[in-house]
Scaffold this motif. Structure first.
Motif, short mmCIF file in Angstrom:
data_model
loop_
_atom_site.label_atom_id
_atom_site.label_comp_id
_atom_site.label_asym_id
_atom_site.label_seq_id
_atom_site.Cartn_x
_atom_site.Cartn_y
_atom_site.Cartn_z
N LEU A 150 0.84 -1.20 0.00
CA LEU A 150 0.00 0.00 0.00
C LEU A 150 0.88 1.26 0.00
CD1 LEU A 150 -2.72 1.52 0.34
CD2 LEU A 150 -2.36 1.31 2.82
N GLY A 151 1.91 1.27 0.85
CA GLY A 151 2.80 2.42 0.89
C GLY A 151 3.45 2.68 -0.45
N LEU A 152 3.85 1.62 -1.15
CA LEU A 152 4.44 1.77 -2.47
C LEU A 152 3.43 2.33 -3.46
CD1 LEU A 152 6.77 1.38 -4.48
CD2 LEU A 152 6.06 -1.00 -4.73
N ASP A 153 2.19 1.87 -3.38
CA ASP A 153 1.15 2.35 -4.27
C ASP A 153 0.91 3.84 -4.06
OD1 ASP A 153 -0.94 2.18 -6.17
OD2 ASP A 153 -2.42 1.91 -4.58
N VAL A 154 0.79 4.25 -2.81
CA VAL A 154 0.57 5.67 -2.51
C VAL A 154 1.75 6.51 -2.99
CG1 VAL A 154 0.28 7.34 -0.64
CG2 VAL A 154 -0.98 5.18 -0.57
N TYR A 155 2.96 5.99 -2.75
CA TYR A 155 4.16 6.73 -3.14
C TYR A 155 4.27 6.89 -4.65
CZ TYR A 155 9.07 7.52 -4.23
OH TYR A 155 10.23 8.01 -4.77
N LEU A 156 4.04 5.81 -5.38
CA LEU A 156 4.11 5.89 -6.84
C LEU A 156 3.04 6.80 -7.41
CD1 LEU A 156 4.86 2.15 -7.69
CD2 LEU A 156 6.45 4.08 -7.92
N GLY A 157 1.96 7.00 -6.64
CA GLY A 157 0.91 7.91 -7.06
C GLY A 157 1.15 9.35 -6.65
N GLY A 158 2.32 9.61 -6.03
CA GLY A 158 2.68 10.98 -5.67
C GLY A 158 2.36 11.38 -4.25
N GLY A 159 1.93 10.43 -3.40
CA GLY A 159 1.59 10.74 -2.02
C GLY A 159 2.52 10.04 -1.04
N THR A 160 2.21 10.15 0.22
CA THR A 160 2.96 9.47 1.29
C THR A 160 2.00 9.07 2.39
OG1 THR A 160 3.46 11.57 2.41
CG2 THR A 160 5.13 10.71 0.88
N LEU A 161 2.37 8.03 3.14
CA LEU A 161 1.65 7.65 4.34
C LEU A 161 2.51 8.01 5.55
CD1 LEU A 161 0.20 4.09 3.57
CD2 LEU A 161 -1.04 6.25 3.64
N ASP A 162 1.91 8.56 6.57
CA ASP A 162 2.63 8.85 7.80
C ASP A 162 2.85 7.54 8.55
OD1 ASP A 162 3.34 9.51 10.46
OD2 ASP A 162 2.40 11.48 10.28
N GLY A 163 4.09 7.09 8.58
CA GLY A 163 4.39 5.78 9.17
C GLY A 163 4.05 5.67 10.63
N GLU A 164 3.98 6.79 11.34
CA GLU A 164 3.65 6.76 12.77
C GLU A 164 2.15 6.91 13.00
OE1 GLU A 164 5.95 9.49 15.01
OE2 GLU A 164 7.89 8.65 14.40
N ALA A 165 1.51 7.83 12.29
CA ALA A 165 0.10 8.11 12.54
C ALA A 165 -0.84 7.15 11.81
CB ALA A 165 -0.23 9.55 12.13
N TRP A 166 -0.44 6.69 10.62
CA TRP A 166 -1.35 5.87 9.80
C TRP A 166 -1.82 4.60 10.51
CZ3 TRP A 166 -4.58 5.11 5.94
CH2 TRP A 166 -4.77 3.80 5.45
N PRO A 167 -0.95 3.78 11.12
CA PRO A 167 -1.43 2.50 11.67
C PRO A 167 -2.55 2.64 12.70
CG PRO A 167 0.96 2.51 11.53
CD PRO A 167 0.50 3.91 11.26
N THR A 168 -2.56 3.73 13.48
CA THR A 168 -3.57 3.89 14.52
C THR A 168 -4.73 4.79 14.10
OG1 THR A 168 -2.28 5.70 15.50
CG2 THR A 168 -1.90 3.48 16.37
N SER A 169 -4.68 5.32 12.88
CA SER A 169 -5.78 6.14 12.38
C SER A 169 -6.98 5.24 12.06
CB SER A 169 -5.35 6.89 11.12
OG SER A 169 -5.18 5.97 10.04
N PRO A 170 -8.18 5.81 11.99
CA PRO A 170 -9.35 4.98 11.63
C PRO A 170 -9.16 4.25 10.30
CG PRO A 170 -10.09 7.08 12.51
CD PRO A 170 -8.59 7.18 12.36
N GLU A 171 -8.59 4.93 9.29
CA GLU A 171 -8.37 4.27 8.00
C GLU A 171 -7.31 3.19 8.12
OE1 GLU A 171 -7.50 7.49 5.29
OE2 GLU A 171 -9.45 7.20 4.33
N GLY A 172 -6.25 3.46 8.88
CA GLY A 172 -5.20 2.47 9.05
C GLY A 172 -5.70 1.22 9.75
N ARG A 173 -6.55 1.40 10.76
CA ARG A 173 -7.10 0.26 11.49
C ARG A 173 -8.07 -0.52 10.60
NH1 ARG A 173 -10.15 0.84 15.22
NH2 ARG A 173 -9.50 -0.88 16.56
N GLU A 174 -8.85 0.19 9.78
CA GLU A 174 -9.74 -0.51 8.86
C GLU A 174 -8.95 -1.30 7.83
OE1 GLU A 174 -13.25 0.21 5.51
OE2 GLU A 174 -12.51 1.92 6.67
N PHE A 175 -7.88 -0.69 7.32
CA PHE A 175 -7.05 -1.39 6.34
C PHE A 175 -6.48 -2.68 6.94
CE2 PHE A 175 -3.07 -2.41 4.25
CZ PHE A 175 -3.42 -2.36 2.91
#
Length: 213
Positions: A150-175
């Motif tokens: 997923l991180g690679l997909d977001v990065y290749l699309g021009g974005g980034t995931l916050d490695g610290e905040a993402w896992p505990t965010s609602p979206e991160g937990r749903e993923f």
């Protein structure tokens, strides 16, 4: 970040198998998905240390065939196969007290897809303690690799995931929850009993997406 989590989960094909590796008979998890980028770009994103740090983890070492690598706070090992831009193979060792039985293998294969896309296949083979496998099944490692792809997909699309905040965010937990469930489907397809699959999914989900405090 607004994200089609179901779409990202369904973009990955997951399967299980077994094969012999130097450490013994290994459990194998395989992930396969397509990226909307040419093969040279995907290869560079997977092998250039500066780019790897943007979507996965900081990496150090003698990053060439026969050299070693270390992912910050994670696994390390030797680079045993490198055929640009098609194949990268490394040993995978987690923890300072690892023994020969703990040495797994990770292989990344790239191939051209449709309309200029690139198909990435990641295979992780390791000897797994039967008790651990019974408790968590393939999701123990599979959910982590889903997150990396997923991180690679977001990065290749021009974005980034916050490695610290993402896992505990609602979206991160749903993923993580949906990834765990998807690995349960792959586990069941491999012939595992339904009660074993259900327990493994529950335990893996609790490990990756515990209830908020």
């Amino acid at each position: 970040m607004d994200m089609d989590i179901v779409g990202r989960i369904n973009a990955v094909h997951r399967e299980l198998g077994t094969r012999n590796i130097p450490a013994g008979e290994g459990k194998v998890v395989v992930l396969r998905r397509s990226y909307d980028a040419d093969i040279e770009d995907v290869w560079d994103a997977c092998t250039d240390p500066e780019r790897i740090a943007r979507w996965f983890l900081p990496v150090t070492g003698d990053l060439k065939l026969g050299g070693t690598y270390q992912l910050k706070g994670n696994a390390g090992g030797e680079i045993v196969g490198c055929e640009p831009p098609r194949l990268l193979k490394v040993t995978w060792v987690y923890g300072e007290n690892a023994t020969e039985k703990d040495v797994g293998e990770v292989t990344v294969r790239l191939s051209p897809g449709e309309d200029g896309a690139t198909v990435l296949e990641l295979e992780h083979a390791a000897v797994v303690d039967p008790g651990f496998w019974g408790e968590f099944g393939p999701g123990a490692v599979g959910v982590g690799w889903d997150g990396a792809l997923l991180g690679l997909d977001v990065y290749l699309g021009g974005g980034t995931l916050d490695g610290e905040a993402w896992p505990t965010s609602p979206e991160g937990r749903e993923f993580a929850t949906r990834s765990s469930e998807a690995w349960g489907v792959a586990h069941a397809a491999s012939g595992a009993p339904a009660d074993e699959v259900a327990a493994a999914v529950e335990n893996t989900t609790k490990a990756y997406a515990p209830p908020p405090a």
